[in-house]
Write a protein that holds these residues in place. Structure first.
Motif, PDB file in Angstrom:
ATOM      1  N   ALA A  90       0.636  -1.220  -0.117  1.00 28.71           N
ATOM      2  CA  ALA A  90       0.144   0.030  -0.075  1.00 28.71           C
ATOM      3  C   ALA A  90       0.869   1.211  -0.059  1.00 28.71           C
ATOM      4  CB  ALA A  90      -0.993   0.095   1.281  1.00 28.71           C
ATOM      5  N   PHE A  91       1.813   1.198   0.962  1.00 31.36           N
ATOM      6  CA  PHE A  91       2.807   2.263   0.698  1.00 31.36           C
ATOM      7  C   PHE A  91       3.620   2.496  -0.543  1.00 31.36           C
ATOM      8  CE2 PHE A  91       7.310   3.831   1.221  1.00 31.36           C
ATOM      9  CZ  PHE A  91       6.980   4.993   1.896  1.00 31.36           C
ATOM     10  N   VAL A  92       3.903   1.462  -1.122  1.00 29.66           N
ATOM     11  CA  VAL A  92       4.662   1.544  -2.525  1.00 29.66           C
ATOM     12  C   VAL A  92       3.870   2.187  -3.489  1.00 29.66           C
ATOM     13  CG1 VAL A  92       5.252   0.148  -4.679  1.00 29.66           C
ATOM     14  CG2 VAL A  92       6.159  -0.387  -2.222  1.00 29.66           C
ATOM     15  N   GLU A  93       2.419   1.981  -3.482  1.00 30.04           N
ATOM     16  CA  GLU A  93       1.339   2.571  -4.462  1.00 30.04           C
ATOM     17  C   GLU A  93       1.403   3.905  -4.084  1.00 30.04           C
ATOM     18  OE1 GLU A  93      -1.289   3.077  -7.255  1.00 30.04           O
ATOM     19  OE2 GLU A  93      -0.331   1.010  -6.908  1.00 30.04           O
ATOM     20  N   LYS A  94       1.159   4.331  -2.780  1.00 29.71           N
ATOM     21  CA  LYS A  94       1.017   5.795  -2.394  1.00 29.71           C
ATOM     22  C   LYS A  94       2.371   6.370  -3.077  1.00 29.71           C
ATOM     23  CE  LYS A  94      -1.637   5.355   1.627  1.00 29.71           C
ATOM     24  NZ  LYS A  94      -1.578   5.485   3.137  1.00 29.71           N
ATOM     25  N   VAL A  95       3.466   6.016  -3.061  1.00 29.91           N
ATOM     26  CA  VAL A  95       4.742   6.582  -3.578  1.00 29.91           C
ATOM     27  C   VAL A  95       4.497   6.842  -5.143  1.00 29.91           C
ATOM     28  CG1 VAL A  95       7.305   6.405  -3.874  1.00 29.91           C
ATOM     29  CG2 VAL A  95       5.883   5.947  -1.413  1.00 29.91           C
ATOM     30  N   VAL A  96       4.227   5.453  -5.620  1.00 32.08           N
ATOM     31  CA  VAL A  96       3.735   5.757  -7.122  1.00 32.08           C
ATOM     32  C   VAL A  96       2.849   6.701  -7.532  1.00 32.08           C
ATOM     33  CG1 VAL A  96       2.697   4.652  -9.249  1.00 32.08           C
ATOM     34  CG2 VAL A  96       4.351   3.156  -7.748  1.00 32.08           C
ATOM     35  N   CYS A  97       1.842   6.993  -6.759  1.00 34.49           N
ATOM     36  CA  CYS A  97       0.657   7.910  -7.115  1.00 34.49           C
ATOM     37  C   CYS A  97       1.389   9.477  -6.772  1.00 34.49           C
ATOM     38  CB  CYS A  97      -0.651   7.887  -6.216  1.00 34.49           C
ATOM     39  SG  CYS A  97      -1.325   6.435  -6.706  1.00 34.49           S
ATOM     40  N   TYR A 129       5.675  13.946 -11.660  1.00 26.06           N
ATOM     41  CA  TYR A 129       6.333  13.761 -13.213  1.00 26.06           C
ATOM     42  C   TYR A 129       5.303  14.263 -14.259  1.00 26.06           C
ATOM     43  CZ  TYR A 129      10.644  11.422 -12.522  1.00 26.06           C
ATOM     44  OH  TYR A 129      12.078  11.272 -12.329  1.00 26.06           O
ATOM     45  N   PHE A 130       3.993  14.105 -14.111  1.00 28.51           N
ATOM     46  CA  PHE A 130       3.153  14.254 -15.341  1.00 28.51           C
ATOM     47  C   PHE A 130       1.967  15.069 -14.773  1.00 28.51           C
ATOM     48  CE2 PHE A 130       4.709   9.897 -15.357  1.00 28.51           C
ATOM     49  CZ  PHE A 130       5.593   9.940 -16.726  1.00 28.51           C
ATOM     50  N   GLY A 131       1.915  15.472 -13.459  1.00 30.78           N
ATOM     51  CA  GLY A 131       0.821  16.392 -13.176  1.00 30.78           C
ATOM     52  C   GLY A 131      -0.486  15.623 -12.933  1.00 30.78           C
ATOM     53  N   VAL A 132      -0.718  14.341 -12.964  1.00 32.46           N
ATOM     54  CA  VAL A 132      -2.034  13.704 -12.804  1.00 32.46           C
ATOM     55  C   VAL A 132      -2.164  13.151 -11.371  1.00 32.46           C
ATOM     56  CG1 VAL A 132      -1.812  12.851 -15.308  1.00 32.46           C
ATOM     57  CG2 VAL A 132      -0.710  11.450 -13.541  1.00 32.46           C
ATOM     58  N   LYS A 133      -3.332  13.461 -11.046  1.00 28.95           N
ATOM     59  CA  LYS A 133      -3.889  12.731  -9.647  1.00 28.95           C
ATOM     60  C   LYS A 133      -4.680  11.721  -9.846  1.00 28.95           C
ATOM     61  CE  LYS A 133      -5.728  14.755  -5.419  1.00 28.95           C
ATOM     62  NZ  LYS A 133      -6.218  15.706  -4.753  1.00 28.95           N
ATOM     63  N   VAL A 134      -4.241  10.593  -9.435  1.00 27.79           N
ATOM     64  CA  VAL A 134      -4.929   9.229  -9.379  1.00 27.79           C
ATOM     65  C   VAL A 134      -5.052   8.565  -7.848  1.00 27.79           C
ATOM     66  CG1 VAL A 134      -4.726   8.792 -11.709  1.00 27.79           C
ATOM     67  CG2 VAL A 134      -3.216   7.756 -10.143  1.00 27.79           C
ATOM     68  N   LYS A 148      14.189   1.754 -11.850  1.00 27.10           N
ATOM     69  CA  LYS A 148      14.230   1.629 -13.283  1.00 27.10           C
ATOM     70  C   LYS A 148      12.995   2.530 -13.983  1.00 27.10           C
ATOM     71  CE  LYS A 148      14.200  -1.004 -17.634  1.00 27.10           C
ATOM     72  NZ  LYS A 148      13.346  -0.163 -18.030  1.00 27.10           N
ATOM     73  N   ALA A 149      11.774   2.431 -12.942  1.00 32.80           N
ATOM     74  CA  ALA A 149      10.572   3.196 -13.507  1.00 32.80           C
ATOM     75  C   ALA A 149      10.814   4.734 -13.412  1.00 32.80           C
ATOM     76  CB  ALA A 149       9.376   2.869 -12.583  1.00 32.80           C
ATOM     77  N   LEU A 150      11.721   5.153 -12.322  1.00 36.17           N
ATOM     78  CA  LEU A 150      11.959   6.727 -12.538  1.00 36.17           C
ATOM     79  C   LEU A 150      12.816   7.055 -13.867  1.00 36.17           C
ATOM     80  CD1 LEU A 150      13.430   6.946  -8.859  1.00 36.17           C
ATOM     81  CD2 LEU A 150      11.405   7.630  -9.570  1.00 36.17           C
ATOM     82  N   GLY A 151      13.547   6.525 -14.149  1.00 40.60           N
ATOM     83  CA  GLY A 151      14.209   6.808 -15.678  1.00 40.60           C
ATOM     84  C   GLY A 151      13.102   6.673 -16.762  1.00 40.60           C
ATOM     85  N   ASP A 152      12.326   5.648 -16.650  1.00 40.24           N
ATOM     86  CA  ASP A 152      11.254   5.639 -17.749  1.00 40.24           C
ATOM     87  C   ASP A 152      10.315   6.669 -17.689  1.00 40.24           C
ATOM     88  OD1 ASP A 152      12.244   3.103 -18.602  1.00 40.24           O
ATOM     89  OD2 ASP A 152      10.937   1.816 -17.033  1.00 40.24           O
ATOM     90  N   PHE A 153       9.880   7.199 -16.688  1.00 41.61           N
ATOM     91  CA  PHE A 153       8.837   8.238 -16.279  1.00 41.61           C
ATOM     92  C   PHE A 153       9.471   9.542 -16.779  1.00 41.61           C
ATOM     93  CE2 PHE A 153       6.767   6.680 -12.352  1.00 41.61           C
ATOM     94  CZ  PHE A 153       6.005   5.613 -13.051  1.00 41.61           C
ATOM     95  N   HIS A 154      10.944   9.941 -16.707  1.00 42.47           N
ATOM     96  CA  HIS A 154      11.640  10.758 -17.204  1.00 42.47           C
ATOM     97  C   HIS A 154      11.562  10.886 -18.931  1.00 42.47           C
ATOM     98  CE1 HIS A 154      14.478  14.063 -17.544  1.00 42.47           C
ATOM     99  NE2 HIS A 154      15.056  13.459 -18.475  1.00 42.47           N
ATOM    100  N   LYS A 155      11.532   9.742 -19.495  1.00 42.95           N
ATOM    101  CA  LYS A 155      11.719   9.481 -20.777  1.00 42.95           C
ATOM    102  C   LYS A 155       9.997   9.660 -21.305  1.00 42.95           C
ATOM    103  CE  LYS A 155      15.287   6.148 -21.086  1.00 42.95           C
ATOM    104  NZ  LYS A 155      15.698   4.586 -21.346  1.00 42.95           N
TER     105      LYS A 155
END
Length: 234
Positions: free
Chosen positions: A132-139, A145-150, A222-229
């Motif tokens: 659950a904590f990991v999911e909160k960090v992702v959001c 990164y993208f300005g989206v709120k989910v 790895k996702a951090l780099g992917d988000f940047h791309k």
């Protein structure tokens, strides 16, 4: 007649897969002859595939993909593309571990025309506080990164119009690990008509989770780099 493809990735789910298929199959059976339940099982080292093959003999609308990548993300991408390629009107993705509730599908389906995507969110999770904590960090990262709120970016309970999904799925490499997160991001960023609906999320019903915390950290880094791309492409 509308067609629905319910798709789910599987990996070493011999203890769950029969019950999960038995629970979800009646939905495609009820919706119509052009609907399918499609399971991607590639790389399992247990009897998951044997169980699926036996079930396929009993259930004509069950299909098995065995030539996808081993990991969860590539399987999800392959399943989405399979649904689109076979002319499905709607695709619904869930997982094969028995943590989601088929009885909650109807509330999504009855609103299918109104929304391009209806995404579940897990206000209470049966798989532990760490996840659950990991999911909160992702959001939080998606907002930065993208300005989206989910409320939940990665819930395996999502109904999407294939014509809308088709606009975004081909932006992702076939081996991308986090397709559901980026699909939600695309839908929200480009202002597709979306809704987030609360779902229950049970503990794993049997077997062991193949994604542990060290793997989550590795994928997340790895996702951090992917988000940047991806941000550069929006």
């Amino acid at each position: 007649m509308e067609s629905l493809y319910i798709v789910m990735p599987a990996y070493n789910e011999q203890d769950n897969i029969r019950n999960v298929v038995e629970q979800w199959y009646p939905i495609v059976d009820r919706i119509g002859s052009n609907s399918r339940l499609v399971v991607a099982d590639s790389g399992s080292t247990d009897d998951t595939h044997k169980v699926l093959e036996k079930l396929k003999n009993e259930k004509p609308r069950l299909e098995i993909l065995s030539n996808t990548g081993k990991q969860h993300g590539p399987k999800v991408i392959a399943l989405y593309k399979y649904a689109i390629g076979n002319g499905a009107d709607y695709v619904f993705q869930t997982d094969s571990d028995g943590q989601t509730n088929p009885e909650e599908f109807h509330d999504f389906w009855k609103e299918r025309v109104e929304y391009d995507g209806i995404f579940g969110y897990r206000s209470v999770r049966g798989d532990g506080r760490t996840r659950a904590f990991v999911e909160k960090v992702v959001c939080i990262l998606l907002r930065l990164y993208f300005g989206v709120k989910v409320p939940d970016a990665n819930a395996p309970f999502r109904l999407m119009k294939c014509e809308t999904l088709k606009k975004y799925i081909y932006n992702l490499n076939d081996n991308y690990n986090l397709p559901n997160i980026m699909i939600v991001t695309y839908f929200v960023h480009y202002k597709e008509k979306v809704e987030f609906k609360k779902i229950t999320f049970k503990p794993r019903q049997a077997g062991e989770n193949s994604i542990n915390i060290p793997k989550i950290i590795k994928i997340g880094w790895k996702a951090l780099g992917d988000f940047h791309k991806f941000k550069k492409t929006l």
